[in-house]
Design an enzyme around this catalytic site. Structure first.
Site, mmCIF file in Angstrom:
data_model
loop_
_atom_site.group_PDB
_atom_site.id
_atom_site.type_symbol
_atom_site.label_atom_id
_atom_site.label_comp_id
_atom_site.label_asym_id
_atom_site.label_seq_id
_atom_site.Cartn_x
_atom_site.Cartn_y
_atom_site.Cartn_z
ATOM 1 N N ALA A 65 -18.936 27.337 7.574
ATOM 2 C CA ALA A 65 -19.886 27.654 8.633
ATOM 3 C C ALA A 65 -20.159 26.361 9.385
ATOM 4 O O ALA A 65 -19.988 25.264 8.837
ATOM 5 C CB ALA A 65 -21.164 28.210 8.030
ATOM 6 N N GLY A 108 -17.918 28.804 4.201
ATOM 7 C CA GLY A 108 -17.757 30.066 4.926
ATOM 8 C C GLY A 108 -16.301 30.421 5.193
ATOM 9 O O GLY A 108 -15.971 31.599 5.348
ATOM 10 N N GLU A 111 -15.223 32.051 2.113
ATOM 11 C CA GLU A 111 -15.939 33.330 2.049
ATOM 12 C C GLU A 111 -15.342 34.344 3.020
ATOM 13 O O GLU A 111 -15.202 35.523 2.696
ATOM 14 C CB GLU A 111 -17.431 33.087 2.352
ATOM 15 C CG GLU A 111 -18.093 32.292 1.223
ATOM 16 C CD GLU A 111 -19.470 31.744 1.599
ATOM 17 O OE1 GLU A 111 -19.585 31.071 2.639
ATOM 18 O OE2 GLU A 111 -20.428 31.997 0.855
ATOM 19 N N GLU A 131 -20.862 23.816 -0.598
ATOM 20 C CA GLU A 131 -22.236 23.837 -0.068
ATOM 21 C C GLU A 131 -23.183 22.949 -0.861
ATOM 22 O O GLU A 131 -24.118 22.376 -0.308
ATOM 23 C CB GLU A 131 -22.777 25.280 -0.052
ATOM 24 C CG GLU A 131 -22.098 26.206 0.941
ATOM 25 C CD GLU A 131 -20.836 26.865 0.407
ATOM 26 O OE1 GLU A 131 -20.345 26.487 -0.685
ATOM 27 O OE2 GLU A 131 -20.323 27.776 1.094
HETATM 28 C C1 LIG Z 1 -21.652 29.696 4.935
HETATM 29 C C2 LIG Z 1 -22.226 28.832 3.880
HETATM 30 C C3 LIG Z 1 -23.689 29.009 3.761
HETATM 31 O O1 LIG Z 1 -21.699 29.217 2.660
HETATM 32 C C4 LIG Z 1 -22.132 27.389 4.147
HETATM 33 C C5 LIG Z 1 -20.980 26.652 4.682
HETATM 34 O O2 LIG Z 1 -19.919 27.058 5.001
HETATM 35 S S1 LIG Z 1 -21.443 25.062 4.816
HETATM 36 C C6 LIG Z 1 -19.960 24.256 5.290
HETATM 37 C C7 LIG Z 1 -19.061 24.059 4.134
HETATM 38 N N1 LIG Z 1 -17.962 23.215 4.526
HETATM 39 C C8 LIG Z 1 -17.953 21.906 4.351
HETATM 40 O O3 LIG Z 1 -18.879 21.318 3.820
HETATM 41 C C9 LIG Z 1 -16.734 21.163 4.836
HETATM 42 C C10 LIG Z 1 -17.096 20.179 5.929
HETATM 43 N N2 LIG Z 1 -15.954 19.456 6.401
HETATM 44 C C11 LIG Z 1 -15.360 18.474 5.694
HETATM 45 O O4 LIG Z 1 -15.724 18.158 4.599
HETATM 46 C C12 LIG Z 1 -14.229 17.764 6.353
HETATM 47 O O5 LIG Z 1 -14.279 18.029 7.744
HETATM 48 C C13 LIG Z 1 -12.850 18.196 5.829
HETATM 49 C C14 LIG Z 1 -12.663 17.692 4.370
HETATM 50 C C15 LIG Z 1 -12.633 19.700 5.878
HETATM 51 C C16 LIG Z 1 -11.732 17.540 6.720
HETATM 52 O O6 LIG Z 1 -11.948 16.148 6.799
HETATM 53 P P1 LIG Z 1 -11.232 15.296 7.933
HETATM 54 O O7 LIG Z 1 -9.783 15.624 7.983
HETATM 55 O O8 LIG Z 1 -11.608 13.880 7.703
HETATM 56 O O9 LIG Z 1 -11.832 15.843 9.312
HETATM 57 P P2 LIG Z 1 -13.274 15.543 9.909
HETATM 58 O O10 LIG Z 1 -13.199 14.341 10.783
HETATM 59 O O11 LIG Z 1 -14.314 15.570 8.858
HETATM 60 O O12 LIG Z 1 -13.514 16.863 10.818
HETATM 61 C C17 LIG Z 1 -12.933 17.002 12.107
HETATM 62 C C18 LIG Z 1 -14.016 17.538 13.015
HETATM 63 O O13 LIG Z 1 -14.394 18.829 12.541
HETATM 64 C C19 LIG Z 1 -15.804 18.840 12.327
HETATM 65 N N3 LIG Z 1 -16.113 19.761 11.222
HETATM 66 C C20 LIG Z 1 -15.460 19.894 10.072
HETATM 67 N N4 LIG Z 1 -16.037 20.827 9.318
HETATM 68 C C21 LIG Z 1 -17.100 21.264 9.993
HETATM 69 C C22 LIG Z 1 -18.118 22.231 9.733
HETATM 70 N N5 LIG Z 1 -18.125 22.961 8.593
HETATM 71 N N6 LIG Z 1 -19.067 22.420 10.649
HETATM 72 C C23 LIG Z 1 -19.064 21.726 11.801
HETATM 73 N N7 LIG Z 1 -18.117 20.815 12.129
HETATM 74 C C24 LIG Z 1 -17.159 20.585 11.231
HETATM 75 C C25 LIG Z 1 -16.142 17.415 12.020
HETATM 76 O O14 LIG Z 1 -17.516 17.174 12.216
HETATM 77 C C26 LIG Z 1 -15.265 16.678 13.002
HETATM 78 O O15 LIG Z 1 -15.802 16.764 14.288
HETATM 79 P P3 LIG Z 1 -16.420 15.445 15.003
HETATM 80 O O16 LIG Z 1 -17.591 15.047 14.155
HETATM 81 O O17 LIG Z 1 -15.306 14.440 14.979
HETATM 82 O O18 LIG Z 1 -16.807 15.913 16.366
#
Ligand SMILES: CC(C)(O)CC(=O)SCCNC(=O)CCNC(=O)[C@H](O)C(C)(C)COP(=O)(O)OP(=O)(O)OC[C@H]1O[C@@H](n2cnc3c(N)ncnc32)[C@H](O)[C@@H]1OP(=O)(O)O
Length: 257
Positions: A65, A108, A111, A131
């Protein structure tokens, strides 16, 4: 309809939806949900379409998400909006939908893949419920669906440590139905969907309904439900056609009637 966050194509009898927010690794925000539901409903209403495939990019099916959308929300906002409840509509789709997962399927994203009817994964796929690392817990069904897929011990491991599982582990523990080389993911998912779309749509829809019912009821009720659906298929011309085709040693020509 013009979509901003997804790509929508028709491949024969299959509707293909591709999540398309590459800069955010396909993070799932409200716009994605709205567009995904609109596209899926259009395919549901299209009698030429017999199955759907949902996919993302090589790097991410969906990285969860949208954390930036959620970040500043309060409890009151979340409660009043019943945040994430809209995703339940996705699980009410009646035509079969296959998740074709490459790269990250986290939070998400994992999910959403589990909301589909089955998951075909590329060898690059990584699944996780991270999460806990954000100070929250799964909110789109992860604690419930993952546990049903992989059992309590592994679901606890995933939800409490936030670790990722690779595609091979996901296949071993039953989260994924098939594992394919990354370059063949879409082709394999479309092939599977096309095969399903060639069968009688009412039978396919009832098979989906019957399997899904097994998650929500007792064995006895589930068996009775299955039997009633089975009986009802004898009201369809496709049952006559399917069985006649077998007896006559030819391919069936289903009309979805
Ligand atoms: C629905 C629920 C309640 O169950 C909750 C959720 O889903 S909470 C979200 C769970 N997901 C995460 O915690 C994963 C978050 N992302 C990461 O950990 C990393 O992005 C990665 C390991 C998947 C990939 O890492 P990397 O290759 O180093 O890329 P990044 O530079 O981190 O990401 C690129 C770009 O995408 C944006 N991004 C990534 N994931 C999300 C997200 N879940 N929400 C919003 N944006 C996301 C990240 O911020 C980067 O953007 P910029 O900051 O460069 O603009």
């Amino acid at each position: 309809m013009a979509y901003e966050t997804i790509l929508v194509e028709t491949r024969g009898k299959v509707g293909l939806i591709t999540l398309n927010r590459p800069k955010a690794l396909n993070a799932l925000n409200t716009e994605v949900l709205t567009e995904l539901l609109a596209a899926a409903r259009a395919f549901e209403a299209d009698p030429r379409i017999g199955a759907l495939v949902l996919t993302g990019s090589d790097k991410a099916f969906a990285a969860g998400a949208d954390i930036k959308e959620m970040q500043s929300q309060t409890y009151v906002d979340m409660y009043l909006a019943d945040f994430f409840s809209g995703w339940e509509d996705f699980t009410r789709l009646r035509k079969p939908i296959i998740a074709a997962v490459a790269g990250y399927a986290l939070g998400g994203g994992c999910e959403l893949a589990m909301m589909c009817d089955f998951i075909i994964a590329a060898d690059t796929a990584k699944f996780g419920q991270p999460e806990i690392t954000l100070g929250v817990i799964p909110g789109m069904g992860g604690s419930q669906r993952l546990t049903r897929f992989v059992g309590k011990s592994k679901a606890m491991d995933m939800c409490l440590t936030g670790r990722m599982m690779d595609a091979a582990e996901a296949e071993r523990c039953g989260l994924v139905s098939r594992l394919v080389p990354a370059g063949e993911l879409i082709e394999e998912a479309l092939k599977a969907a096309d095969k399903i779309a060639g069968f009688s749509l009412p039978a396919v829809m009832m098979a989906k309904e019957a399997v899904n019912r097994s998650y929500e009821t007792t064995l006895g009720e589930g068996l009775r439900f299955e039997r009633r659906l089975f009986h009802s298929l004898f009201a369809f011309e496709d049952q006559k056609e399917g069985m006649a085709a077998f007896a006559e040693k030819r391919s069936a020509n289903f009309q979805n009637r």
